[in-house]
Design a protein around this motif. Structure first.
Motif, PDB file in Angstrom:
ATOM      1  N   ILE A  30      86.111  68.059 -50.465  1.00 39.65           N
ATOM      2  CA  ILE A  30      86.473  67.085 -51.292  1.00 39.65           C
ATOM      3  C   ILE A  30      85.782  65.741 -51.637  1.00 39.65           C
ATOM      4  O   ILE A  30      85.267  65.305 -52.706  1.00 39.65           O
ATOM      5  N   VAL A  31      85.325  65.170 -50.212  1.00 36.62           N
ATOM      6  CA  VAL A  31      84.802  63.882 -50.423  1.00 36.62           C
ATOM      7  C   VAL A  31      83.327  63.950 -50.928  1.00 36.62           C
ATOM      8  O   VAL A  31      82.782  63.441 -51.679  1.00 36.62           O
ATOM      9  N   ARG A  32      82.657  65.154 -50.392  1.00 40.37           N
ATOM     10  CA  ARG A  32      81.115  65.218 -50.741  1.00 40.37           C
ATOM     11  C   ARG A  32      81.127  65.733 -52.310  1.00 40.37           C
ATOM     12  O   ARG A  32      80.326  65.230 -53.067  1.00 40.37           O
ATOM     13  N   ASP A  33      82.250  66.490 -52.933  1.00 41.09           N
ATOM     14  CA  ASP A  33      82.156  66.749 -54.311  1.00 41.09           C
ATOM     15  C   ASP A  33      82.446  65.647 -54.971  1.00 41.09           C
ATOM     16  O   ASP A  33      81.923  65.537 -56.089  1.00 41.09           O
ATOM     17  N   TYR A  34      83.545  64.884 -55.045  1.00 42.37           N
ATOM     18  CA  TYR A  34      83.928  63.717 -55.996  1.00 42.37           C
ATOM     19  C   TYR A  34      83.089  62.730 -55.648  1.00 42.37           C
ATOM     20  O   TYR A  34      82.872  61.877 -56.903  1.00 42.37           O
ATOM     21  N   PHE A  35      82.523  62.166 -54.437  1.00 39.15           N
ATOM     22  CA  PHE A  35      81.793  61.072 -54.406  1.00 39.15           C
ATOM     23  C   PHE A  35      80.415  61.163 -54.187  1.00 39.15           C
ATOM     24  O   PHE A  35      79.664  60.250 -54.027  1.00 39.15           O
ATOM     25  N   HIS A  36      79.852  62.408 -54.364  1.00 34.21           N
ATOM     26  CA  HIS A  36      78.239  62.820 -54.393  1.00 34.21           C
ATOM     27  C   HIS A  36      77.501  62.099 -53.051  1.00 34.21           C
ATOM     28  O   HIS A  36      76.619  61.400 -53.091  1.00 34.21           O
ATOM     29  N   VAL A  37      78.391  62.404 -51.955  1.00 30.13           N
ATOM     30  CA  VAL A  37      77.795  61.664 -50.733  1.00 30.13           C
ATOM     31  C   VAL A  37      77.132  62.798 -50.053  1.00 30.13           C
ATOM     32  O   VAL A  37      77.654  64.001 -49.691  1.00 30.13           O
ATOM     33  N   GLN A  38      76.003  62.563 -49.341  1.00 32.37           N
ATOM     34  CA  GLN A  38      75.108  63.731 -48.804  1.00 32.37           C
ATOM     35  C   GLN A  38      75.504  63.858 -47.321  1.00 32.37           C
ATOM     36  O   GLN A  38      75.445  65.053 -46.898  1.00 32.37           O
ATOM     37  N   HIS A  39      76.221  62.858 -46.722  1.00 33.10           N
ATOM     38  CA  HIS A  39      76.338  63.026 -45.097  1.00 33.10           C
ATOM     39  C   HIS A  39      77.750  62.607 -44.926  1.00 33.10           C
ATOM     40  O   HIS A  39      78.085  61.293 -44.917  1.00 33.10           O
ATOM     41  N   ILE A  40      78.656  63.238 -44.468  1.00 38.32           N
ATOM     42  CA  ILE A  40      80.062  63.034 -44.190  1.00 38.32           C
ATOM     43  C   ILE A  40      80.510  63.601 -42.656  1.00 38.32           C
ATOM     44  O   ILE A  40      80.232  64.660 -42.579  1.00 38.32           O
ATOM     45  N   ALA A  41      81.237  62.874 -42.306  1.00 43.57           N
ATOM     46  CA  ALA A  41      81.887  63.293 -41.170  1.00 43.57           C
ATOM     47  C   ALA A  41      83.350  62.588 -40.787  1.00 43.57           C
ATOM     48  O   ALA A  41      83.729  61.484 -41.525  1.00 43.57           O
ATOM     49  N   ILE A  42      84.047  63.309 -39.935  1.00 50.33           N
ATOM     50  CA  ILE A  42      85.498  62.805 -39.452  1.00 50.33           C
ATOM     51  C   ILE A  42      85.217  62.647 -37.930  1.00 50.33           C
ATOM     52  O   ILE A  42      84.982  63.455 -37.259  1.00 50.33           O
ATOM     53  N   LEU A  43      85.461  61.354 -37.598  1.00 48.72           N
ATOM     54  CA  LEU A  43      85.658  61.295 -36.266  1.00 48.72           C
ATOM     55  C   LEU A  43      87.035  61.005 -35.721  1.00 48.72           C
ATOM     56  O   LEU A  43      87.718  60.159 -36.435  1.00 48.72           O
ATOM     57  N   LEU A  44      87.485  61.698 -34.638  1.00 49.12           N
ATOM     58  CA  LEU A  44      89.024  61.326 -34.545  1.00 49.12           C
ATOM     59  C   LEU A  44      88.986  60.356 -33.093  1.00 49.12           C
ATOM     60  O   LEU A  44      87.895  60.502 -32.162  1.00 49.12           O
ATOM     61  N   ARG A  45      90.091  59.756 -32.927  1.00 49.54           N
ATOM     62  CA  ARG A  45      90.357  58.918 -32.049  1.00 49.54           C
ATOM     63  C   ARG A  45      90.844  59.614 -30.578  1.00 49.54           C
ATOM     64  O   ARG A  45      91.978  59.972 -30.917  1.00 49.54           O
ATOM     65  N   ASP A  46      90.340  59.276 -29.613  1.00 49.80           N
ATOM     66  CA  ASP A  46      90.981  59.889 -28.242  1.00 49.80           C
ATOM     67  C   ASP A  46      91.934  58.635 -27.682  1.00 49.80           C
ATOM     68  O   ASP A  46      91.047  57.676 -27.401  1.00 49.80           O
ATOM     69  N   GLU A  47      92.986  58.766 -27.720  1.00 45.98           N
ATOM     70  CA  GLU A  47      93.944  57.574 -27.477  1.00 45.98           C
ATOM     71  C   GLU A  47      93.822  57.023 -25.907  1.00 45.98           C
ATOM     72  O   GLU A  47      93.795  55.997 -25.521  1.00 45.98           O
ATOM     73  N   ASP A  48      93.636  58.074 -25.128  1.00 40.27           N
ATOM     74  CA  ASP A  48      93.358  57.934 -23.514  1.00 40.27           C
ATOM     75  C   ASP A  48      92.220  56.989 -23.425  1.00 40.27           C
ATOM     76  O   ASP A  48      92.220  56.138 -22.601  1.00 40.27           O
TER      77      ASP A  48
END
Length: 149
Positions: A30-48
């Motif tokens: 969705i982010v790539r298609d709506y915002f025309h971004v070539q490189h997208i990532a989701i980083l998750l936080r390890d709470e420990d």
């Protein structure tokens, strides 16, 4: 109208499956298609460990292989998580926090993914265009990220 469409797509992506990785992949598309971004990532936080880990990505190619499973406690994404607000580098060559993971990147926007007041991850958007993200785009990505979180 664009705001409504983005929120609708975000809610559909989240509600369409119980598989976390599939939801994350749909968010990236969705982010790539709506915002025309070539490189997208989701980083998750390890709470420990209180560190970020690359979980899903689009357009990172071989660059991502070096980061998968590696804790990240610096860079623009980490700054967004620490400050609990979007961090935008219109020209990454002028921002000392930028980690050069993708050589073609010219601008980067990192938006924290929040649940209540807790950061659960970061949506990282990198463009090959300098100053790619205007204020309206940043606001829309914040809105989208809130819904996606």
């Amino acid at each position: 109208m664009q705001k409504v469409a983005i929120l609708y797509d975000a809610s559909q992506a989240v509600l369409s499956t119980f598989d976390r990785d599939e939801v994350l992949q749909r968010i990236l598309i969705i982010v790539r298609d709506y915002f025309h971004v070539q490189h997208i990532a989701i980083l998750l936080r390890d709470e420990d460990s209180d560190e970020l880990y690359l979980r899903r990505h689009l357009g990172w190619g071989e660059s991502a292989g070096d980061l998968e499973g590696v804790p990240i406690s610096c860079g623009i994404t980490w700054a967004a998580a620490q400050e609990k607000r979007p961090i935008y580098a219109a020209d990454v060559s002028k921002d000392s926090r930028y980690l050069a993971t993708i050589k073609a990147t010219r601008s980067e926007l990192a938006v924290p993914l929040m649940v209540s007041d807790r950061v659960v991850g970061v949506l990282d958007c990198q463009s090959e265009n300098p100053d790619h993200f205007d204020d309206e785009t940043i606001d829309l990505l914040m809105l989208f990220s809130t819904q996606a979180s």
